[in-house]
Scaffold this active site. Structure first.
Site, PDB file in Angstrom:
ATOM      1  N   HIS A  98      -0.927   2.632  -2.508  1.00 51.38           N
ATOM      2  CA  HIS A  98      -0.631   3.360  -1.162  1.00 51.38           C
ATOM      3  C   HIS A  98      -0.062   2.441  -0.025  1.00 51.38           C
ATOM      4  CE1 HIS A  98      -4.774   2.259  -0.928  1.00 51.38           C
ATOM      5  NE2 HIS A  98      -4.854   2.298   0.450  1.00 51.38           N
ATOM      6  N   HIS A 100       0.339   2.413   3.999  1.00 52.99           N
ATOM      7  CA  HIS A 100      -0.035   2.801   5.431  1.00 52.99           C
ATOM      8  C   HIS A 100       1.075   2.920   6.226  1.00 52.99           C
ATOM      9  CE1 HIS A 100      -4.449   2.596   4.817  1.00 52.99           C
ATOM     10  NE2 HIS A 100      -4.201   1.545   3.655  1.00 52.99           N
TER      11      HIS A 100
END
Ligand SMILES: [Zn+2]
Length: 134
Positions: A98, A100
């Protein structure tokens, strides 16, 4: 298999989804460090930077870029940090790749940059030689 982000990607778990397409989904971090703190993931599970395909990294980065533009107009964000952690040692807590996207605001008081420390004794030449295979 119990991956929290796979749960969100499949729609089984609720999230504040701000973007979704066939391959990528973006949602607000449930424990935000700033207003609009967003996580961008591939729907398909990859652990980290070592196993995710290059094209997927690029698609995720492209969505971050689009959302940054949106957040500038909708949230009045003045700047952005994009961050990706791979591996426990790097602070990765959910083992589903992922990125941010952290919107920044004037005087928000956040300090996200890693601490530079001249006293760590890191030999730059040695690292360079190893990287270059010398
Ligand atoms: Zn997953």
């Amino acid at each position: 298999m119990g991956c929290v982000f796979c749960g969100i990607a499949s729609g089984k778990s609720a999230a504040y989804v701000v973007h979704e397409d066939e391959e990528v989904i973006a949602f607000l971090d449930s424990n935000p460090v700033s207003r609009g703190h967003t996580l961008i993931i591939s729907r398909k599970h990859y652990d980290n930077i070592l196993d995710i395909p290059e094209e997927m990294v690029m698609k995720i980065a492209a969505r971050a870029r689009e959302l940054a533009s949106l957040y500038r107009s909708r949230l009045g964000a003045d700047g952005f940090n994009t961050m990706q952690s791979s591996g426990k040692e790097a602070g990765q807590s959910v083992m589903h790749y992922h990125m941010h996207l952290v919107p920044r605001y004037k005087d928000d008081g956040l300090s996200l940059w890693l601490h530079r420390n001249a006293d760590k004794g890191i030999d730059i030449q040695e690292a360079f030689d190893r990287i270059r295979g010398r």
